[in-house]
Design an enzyme around this catalytic site. Structure first.
Site, PDB file in Angstrom:
ATOM      1  N   ASP A  84       0.806  -1.216   0.000  1.00 41.85           N
ATOM      2  CA  ASP A  84       0.000   0.000   0.000  1.00 41.85           C
ATOM      3  C   ASP A  84       0.843   1.272   0.000  1.00 41.85           C
ATOM      4  OD1 ASP A  84      -2.571   1.191   0.064  1.00 41.85           O
ATOM      5  OD2 ASP A  84      -2.397   1.531   2.223  1.00 41.85           O
ATOM      6  N   HIS A  85       0.349   2.296  -0.692  1.00 42.06           N
ATOM      7  CA  HIS A  85       0.944   3.639  -0.706  1.00 42.06           C
ATOM      8  C   HIS A  85       2.444   3.616  -1.001  1.00 42.06           C
ATOM      9  CE1 HIS A  85      -2.329   6.371   0.079  1.00 42.06           C
ATOM     10  NE2 HIS A  85      -2.814   5.524   0.959  1.00 42.06           N
ATOM     11  N   HIS A 183      -6.716  10.338   5.664  1.00 38.86           N
ATOM     12  CA  HIS A 183      -5.958   9.332   6.407  1.00 38.86           C
ATOM     13  C   HIS A 183      -5.752   9.759   7.860  1.00 38.86           C
ATOM     14  CE1 HIS A 183      -4.653   8.644   2.174  1.00 38.86           C
ATOM     15  NE2 HIS A 183      -4.715   7.387   2.535  1.00 38.86           N
ATOM     16  N   HIS A 211      -9.989   5.511   0.719  1.00 39.81           N
ATOM     17  CA  HIS A 211      -8.935   5.571   1.727  1.00 39.81           C
ATOM     18  C   HIS A 211      -9.421   6.413   2.902  1.00 39.81           C
ATOM     19  CE1 HIS A 211      -5.286   4.651  -1.118  1.00 39.81           C
ATOM     20  NE2 HIS A 211      -6.311   3.838  -1.314  1.00 39.81           N
ATOM     21  N   GLY A 212      -8.742   6.277   4.044  1.00 39.30           N
ATOM     22  CA  GLY A 212      -9.107   7.093   5.199  1.00 39.30           C
ATOM     23  C   GLY A 212     -10.444   6.734   5.792  1.00 39.30           C
ATOM     24  N   SER A 214     -11.268   5.071   8.408  1.00 41.07           N
ATOM     25  CA  SER A 214     -11.392   5.064   9.871  1.00 41.07           C
ATOM     26  C   SER A 214     -12.099   6.311  10.389  1.00 41.07           C
ATOM     27  CB  SER A 214     -10.008   4.955  10.519  1.00 41.07           C
ATOM     28  OG  SER A 214      -9.394   3.731  10.212  1.00 41.07           O
ATOM     29  N   ASN A 233     -10.381   0.890   2.689  1.00 38.61           N
ATOM     30  CA  ASN A 233      -9.116   0.795   3.411  1.00 38.61           C
ATOM     31  C   ASN A 233      -9.271   1.263   4.856  1.00 38.61           C
ATOM     32  OD1 ASN A 233      -8.138   0.159   0.874  1.00 38.61           O
ATOM     33  ND2 ASN A 233      -6.387   1.542   0.996  1.00 38.61           N
ATOM     34  N   VAL A 234      -8.735   0.474   5.775  1.00 43.38           N
ATOM     35  CA  VAL A 234      -8.827   0.781   7.205  1.00 43.38           C
ATOM     36  C   VAL A 234      -7.460   0.560   7.841  1.00 43.38           C
ATOM     37  CG1 VAL A 234      -9.923   0.191   9.398  1.00 43.38           C
ATOM     38  CG2 VAL A 234     -11.240   0.035   7.264  1.00 43.38           C
ATOM     39  N   THR A 236      -6.113   3.231  10.837  1.00 45.46           N
ATOM     40  CA  THR A 236      -6.108   3.920  12.125  1.00 45.46           C
ATOM     41  C   THR A 236      -7.093   3.307  13.111  1.00 45.46           C
ATOM     42  OG1 THR A 236      -5.409   5.971  11.066  1.00 45.46           O
ATOM     43  CG2 THR A 236      -6.379   6.169  13.240  1.00 45.46           C
TER      44      THR A 236
END
Length: 283
Positions: A84-85, A183, A211-212, A214, A233-234, A236
């Protein structure tokens, strides 16, 4: 169960207007928690290792990747591995040998033309290795300790027309879109632009990624999946659950020195967080 590919899971989710949960893992406890949570719900899941996690592991991707892959192969549910990233081309080129079936190549910080050129080169290489590739357009803030972008800042949201051109010209297999999340949010206060998401979903022929997640409430995430998000995507949320559980445990047991006791508490908290998120996605 043998490893499956991220592309297989995301494509299936997109076809059924559902979403697969993709969890960023940093430690073996993260890996075990995510798999245990997914198994309890008989749900497929993606384990993600970010470039920042690799940096934390002294720049070595193989130890965590091998651990995650071994755990995934012994899971009772379908599990895929995703890198990822990635901003480093050197790390990108380690993806296939490390057991990842997919990579998110992150050049979103660059001006559009440079992002496109870098992503096109990454996609060409990834496809030559049989890897599925995700990219980002617009900038989803909060990476590398930076504050989230203002929701109305230029470039903070993904433009549908630009996205169509970017996907066609870059050759990517999925697109992470900027629709209001960020994020590293520890409070669930993000409000998504569902009208923009609807236009993006209607205009693109690749799966969309959020993304982000959480920092997004359950009702907002449910609406995002209904609006076309196929991969959520999770990261945090797991770290928050682990940290709070360990903090409470050590406060109640100041004499504790055996790391297994508090890491076990943290792992259990992450397992429950995993279950909550997967349930919310309708799995």
């Amino acid at each position: 169960m043998p490893l499956v590919t991220t592309g297989e899971l995301v494509t299936r989710a997109a076809a059924t207007r559902s979403a697969v949960a993709a969890f960023n893992v940093i430690t073996l406890e993260h890996v075990e928690a995510v798999i245990t949570g997914a198994e309890s719900l008989d749900a497929p899941v993606v384990l993600q290792v970010s470039e920042n996690a690799v940096k934390f592991r002294h720049g070595r991707v193989l130890p965590l990747a091998r651990a995650a892959g071994t755990a995934a192969e012994r899971a009772a549910v379908a599990v895929a591995l995703h890198l990822d990233h990635v901003q480093s081309d050197d790390l990108l080129r380690e993806a296939a040998d490390a057991g990842f079936s997919s990579v998110m190549y992150d050049a979103a910080r660059l001006p559009y033309a440079e992002n496109l050129a870098a992503t096109r080169a990454a996609a060409d290489w990834a496809h030559s290795q049989g890897l599925w590739i995700e990219a980002e357009l617009g900038e989803i803030g909060g990476k590398h300790g930076q504050p989230p972008l203002d929701a109305h800042a230029p470039g903070a949201r993904t433009d549908p027309a630009e996205a169509r051109a970017f996907v066609a010209d870059s050759g990517v297999d999925a697109l992470a879109v900027a629709v209001g999340s960020a994020h590293a949010m520890t409070e669930r206060t993000a409000t998504l632009d569902h009208d923009l998401l609807k236009r993006l979903a209607a205009g693109l022929d690749v799966p969309l990624v959020l993304h982000g997640s959480s920092g997004v409430r359950d009702d907002e995430l449910t609406a995002a999946v209904a609006g076309g998000i196929a991969k959520v995507n999770v990261g945090t949320a797991l770290n928050t659950a682990m940290t709070l559980a360990i903090r409470e445990h050590l406060a109640a047991h100041p004499e504790a020195v055996d790391s297994r006791t508090y890491l076990g508490v943290g792992r259990a908290a992450m397992t429950e967080a995993t279950r909550r998120i997967i349930r919310m996605l309708g799995r």
